[in-house]
Design a protein around this motif. Structure first.
Motif, PDB file in Angstrom:
ATOM      1  N   GLY A   1       0.817  -1.218   0.000  1.00 37.36           N
ATOM      2  CA  GLY A   1       0.000   0.000   0.000  1.00 37.36           C
ATOM      3  C   GLY A   1       0.842   1.254   0.000  1.00 37.36           C
ATOM      4  O   GLY A   1       0.568   2.221  -0.737  1.00 37.36           O
ATOM      5  N   LEU A   2       1.914   1.288   0.819  1.00 39.03           N
ATOM      6  CA  LEU A   2       2.796   2.457   0.869  1.00 39.03           C
ATOM      7  C   LEU A   2       3.507   2.688  -0.462  1.00 39.03           C
ATOM      8  O   LEU A   2       3.628   3.825  -0.939  1.00 39.03           O
ATOM      9  N   MET A   3       3.967   1.575  -1.062  1.00 38.65           N
ATOM     10  CA  MET A   3       4.745   1.679  -2.297  1.00 38.65           C
ATOM     11  C   MET A   3       3.892   2.090  -3.490  1.00 38.65           C
ATOM     12  O   MET A   3       4.344   2.847  -4.351  1.00 38.65           O
ATOM     13  N   ILE A   4       2.666   1.606  -3.568  1.00 40.75           N
ATOM     14  CA  ILE A   4       1.826   1.836  -4.751  1.00 40.75           C
ATOM     15  C   ILE A   4       0.960   3.081  -4.628  1.00 40.75           C
ATOM     16  O   ILE A   4       0.722   3.780  -5.623  1.00 40.75           O
ATOM     17  N   PHE A   5       0.493   3.408  -3.430  1.00 42.66           N
ATOM     18  CA  PHE A   5      -0.468   4.508  -3.274  1.00 42.66           C
ATOM     19  C   PHE A   5       0.115   5.764  -2.601  1.00 42.66           C
ATOM     20  O   PHE A   5      -0.172   6.878  -3.024  1.00 42.66           O
ATOM     21  N   VAL A   6       0.919   5.561  -1.543  1.00 41.69           N
ATOM     22  CA  VAL A   6       1.422   6.730  -0.796  1.00 41.69           C
ATOM     23  C   VAL A   6       2.629   7.367  -1.480  1.00 41.69           C
ATOM     24  O   VAL A   6       2.689   8.582  -1.675  1.00 41.69           O
ATOM     25  N   LEU A   7       3.607   6.521  -1.867  1.00 49.06           N
ATOM     26  CA  LEU A   7       4.857   7.055  -2.423  1.00 49.06           C
ATOM     27  C   LEU A   7       4.648   7.864  -3.713  1.00 49.06           C
ATOM     28  O   LEU A   7       5.281   8.929  -3.874  1.00 49.06           O
ATOM     29  N   PRO A   8       3.800   7.431  -4.653  1.00 47.43           N
ATOM     30  CA  PRO A   8       3.591   8.257  -5.860  1.00 47.43           C
ATOM     31  C   PRO A   8       3.084   9.663  -5.543  1.00 47.43           C
ATOM     32  O   PRO A   8       3.454  10.634  -6.220  1.00 47.43           O
ATOM     33  N   GLN A   9       2.230   9.786  -4.523  1.00 50.58           N
ATOM     34  CA  GLN A   9       1.725  11.112  -4.140  1.00 50.58           C
ATOM     35  C   GLN A   9       2.860  11.985  -3.584  1.00 50.58           C
ATOM     36  O   GLN A   9       2.938  13.178  -3.859  1.00 50.58           O
ATOM     37  N   MET A  10       3.736  11.363  -2.785  1.00 49.17           N
ATOM     38  CA  MET A  10       4.880  12.103  -2.238  1.00 49.17           C
ATOM     39  C   MET A  10       5.838  12.501  -3.354  1.00 49.17           C
ATOM     40  O   MET A  10       6.436  13.578  -3.309  1.00 49.17           O
ATOM     41  N   GLU A  11       5.967  11.642  -4.375  1.00 53.77           N
ATOM     42  CA  GLU A  11       6.853  11.958  -5.501  1.00 53.77           C
ATOM     43  C   GLU A  11       6.352  13.191  -6.245  1.00 53.77           C
ATOM     44  O   GLU A  11       7.151  14.060  -6.656  1.00 53.77           O
ATOM     45  N   ASP A  12       5.024  13.298  -6.413  1.00 55.52           N
ATOM     46  CA  ASP A  12       4.447  14.476  -7.069  1.00 55.52           C
ATOM     47  C   ASP A  12       4.758  15.740  -6.270  1.00 55.52           C
ATOM     48  O   ASP A  12       5.035  16.807  -6.844  1.00 55.52           O
TER      49      ASP A  12
ATOM     50  N   SER B   1       8.835   1.629  -6.472  1.00 50.98           N
ATOM     51  CA  SER B   1       7.413   1.969  -6.539  1.00 50.98           C
ATOM     52  C   SER B   1       6.932   1.974  -7.986  1.00 50.98           C
ATOM     53  O   SER B   1       5.854   1.446  -8.300  1.00 50.98           O
ATOM     54  N   HIS B   2       7.740   2.566  -8.897  1.00 52.71           N
ATOM     55  CA  HIS B   2       7.389   2.577 -10.316  1.00 52.71           C
ATOM     56  C   HIS B   2       7.293   1.150 -10.865  1.00 52.71           C
ATOM     57  O   HIS B   2       6.379   0.836 -11.637  1.00 52.71           O
ATOM     58  N   PHE B   3       8.258   0.349 -10.471  1.00 50.50           N
ATOM     59  CA  PHE B   3       8.291  -1.043 -10.954  1.00 50.50           C
ATOM     60  C   PHE B   3       7.045  -1.800 -10.493  1.00 50.50           C
ATOM     61  O   PHE B   3       6.404  -2.507 -11.286  1.00 50.50           O
ATOM     62  N   LEU B   4       6.703  -1.641  -9.201  1.00 49.70           N
ATOM     63  CA  LEU B   4       5.528  -2.344  -8.671  1.00 49.70           C
ATOM     64  C   LEU B   4       4.237  -1.850  -9.314  1.00 49.70           C
ATOM     65  O   LEU B   4       3.342  -2.638  -9.630  1.00 49.70           O
ATOM     66  N   ALA B   5       4.136  -0.524  -9.501  1.00 46.72           N
ATOM     67  CA  ALA B   5       2.927   0.028 -10.099  1.00 46.72           C
ATOM     68  C   ALA B   5       2.737  -0.475 -11.527  1.00 46.72           C
ATOM     69  O   ALA B   5       1.614  -0.717 -11.973  1.00 46.72           O
ATOM     70  N   ARG B   6       3.862  -0.628 -12.241  1.00 50.58           N
ATOM     71  CA  ARG B   6       3.784  -1.039 -13.642  1.00 50.58           C
ATOM     72  C   ARG B   6       3.625  -2.555 -13.788  1.00 50.58           C
ATOM     73  O   ARG B   6       2.915  -3.035 -14.671  1.00 50.58           O
ATOM     74  N   TYR B   7       4.297  -3.298 -12.928  1.00 54.90           N
ATOM     75  CA  TYR B   7       4.315  -4.757 -13.093  1.00 54.90           C
ATOM     76  C   TYR B   7       3.729  -5.498 -11.896  1.00 54.90           C
ATOM     77  O   TYR B   7       4.135  -6.608 -11.584  1.00 54.90           O
ATOM     78  N   PHE B   8       2.766  -4.861 -11.224  1.00 56.77           N
ATOM     79  CA  PHE B   8       2.218  -5.465  -9.989  1.00 56.77           C
ATOM     80  C   PHE B   8       1.657  -6.867 -10.236  1.00 56.77           C
ATOM     81  O   PHE B   8       1.979  -7.809  -9.516  1.00 56.77           O
ATOM     82  N   LEU B   9       0.811  -7.003 -11.244  1.00 55.03           N
ATOM     83  CA  LEU B   9       0.205  -8.312 -11.542  1.00 55.03           C
ATOM     84  C   LEU B   9       1.268  -9.335 -11.922  1.00 55.03           C
ATOM     85  O   LEU B   9       1.191 -10.506 -11.531  1.00 55.03           O
TER      86      LEU B   9
END
Length: 403
Positions: free
Chosen positions: A183-194, A214-222
């Motif tokens: 949850g932190l890597m996919i949802f929280v960290l991208p907001q902090m990056e912005d 975080s980018h890797f997980l968001a792109r290749y999570f499945l």
């Protein structure tokens, strides 16, 4: 070796049925005849019933414990087996248990033995159970054997519950940690990056690494999930179907720091209690050791017990053979030695089983009290590290704003 289901008649002409292991049908027939059992029909495989009746799922361990305990109590009180089964049938409320008891009752009333009736349900009753019943029938002490069997089944059930209790909590916390981190890597960290991108500052290395992940997980999570599941399933299949894989996994389990000691105690409890019950039931020691080796849930212990059996077959005492194996503590060989010299081997083994059960109880409580703080520290460390990496750029941003 394969299993054959047979219908036969004893020397006195009474009908019997059961399961026997042999190389082929001819070998199975020869083995039965050598025991004064004359086969009428022999079939390969382990069907659910000799009469072709189709059964549902096997009964649970809890139901098995209750069934054996009730049967032991009734036979101890003097009730014939068939009457005891009929009473249990009336009391039973679960469909799969009722089906099992109905078939057992029919087999007994048709002249079959209780061991053969048990043997018709290999998915519920182990070879240890069946051999104990057969020895009780041969010695005329079926009521005593059923009591032994009830005690052993209850103890085994409690031992398994202890093992599950120890590992359920860490497994749950591990899932929680994975969920929180994801949850932190996919949802929280991208907001902090912005937020950070609005300032012309170079992010600390730990934060940049975390953002890349975080980018890797968001792109290749499945894909990550699929790979993780594939690895898990592959390892599970490898450790269950491949002999080398199974041996490596079972050896690893008994060598895990702290937890390995608990696992070893559980195996020693199973070994001593099962062997005690078989010896008390009159099963010869070589047969008992073979049955115990098959009952062990760990192939490392199975191999060791078979090596002990080989030495006993060559003429060594059981205590001396066990003493030479590093998996068995010195205390076991000493107690077995006392049992051999006094003729009370079954009692000594039972005492050892009770001792290991008490050790398991104490260790279960210790592990439960240790696991909670250890898992909380690990969980806090992982989550805390991620949060620190997220907040590190705040100091750089403060310096940028001041300038």
């Amino acid at each position: 070796m394969q299993e054959f289901r047979y219908k036969a008649r004893n020397k006195d002409g009474s009908a019997t049925q059961g399961i026997i292991e042999a190389e082929n049908e001819q070998a199975a027939a020869s083995l039965l005849i050598s025991k004064n059992i004359f086969p009428i029909d022999i079939k390969a495989g382990a069907e659910s019933s000799l009469s072709g009746f189709s059964f549902g799922k096997k009964i649970s361990r809890k139901d098995k414990v209750f069934f054996i305990r009730q049967l032991a109590t009734m036979t101890k009180a003097g009730l014939p087996i068939s009457q005891a089964l009929s009473t249990l049938l009336e009391q039973s409320t679960k469909a799969n248990v009722k089906k099992m008891i109905e078939q057992m009752t029919r087999d007994i009333e048709a002249g079959g033995t209780l061991s053969a009736a048990f043997g018709a349900f290999p998915e519920t009753f182990t070879k240890t159970d069946i051999n104990m019943i057969a020895s009780g029938e041969a010695s005329g002490k079926i009521d005593e054997v059923l009591v032994h069997m009830a005690v052993q089944t209850e103890k085994s059930y409690k031992t398994l519950k202890k093992i599950k209790t120890v590992f359920i909590y860490p497994a749950f916390l591990t899932l929680v940690v994975i969920g929180v981190v994801t949850g932190l890597m996919i949802f929280v960290l991208p907001q902090m990056e912005d937020l950070y991108s609005g300032f012309d500052v170079q992010l600390p290395i730990p934060t940049r690494i975390l953002i890349s992940l975080s980018h890797f997980l968001a792109r290749y999570f499945l894909l990550v999930i699929l790979i993780a599941v594939a690895i898990f399933v592959s390892l599970r299949i490898y450790t269950r179907t491949n002999e080398t894989g199974k041996y490596i996994w079972h050896r690893f389990k008994i060598n895990i720091p702290i937890v390995g000691k608990f696992v070893q105690l559980s195996y020693l409890s199973i070994f001593t209690r099962t062997l005690s019950s078989l010896v008390a039931s009159g099963v010869p020691i070589l047969d008992s050791l073979k049955i115990v080796s098959e009952a062990m849930p760990n192939v490392v212990y199975t191999d060791s017990i078979m090596q002990v059996r080989g030495k006993v077959k060559q003429g060594k005492s059981l205590s001396a053979s066990v003493k030479e194996d590093e998996l068995f503590p010195v205390l076991i060989s000493q107690m077995i030695g006392v049992g051999e010299s006094t003729g009370e081997l079954d009692s000594m083994l039972k005492n050892m089983a009770d001792y290991y059960d008490n050790e398991l109880d104490a260790m279960t409580k210790s592990l439960q009290s240790l696991m909670e703080p250890i898992m909380i520290v690990i969980m806090g460390g992982i989550v805390g590290t991620i949060i620190i990496c997220i907040l590190l750029p705040v100091y750089s941003i403060q310096n940028f704003v001041k300038k």
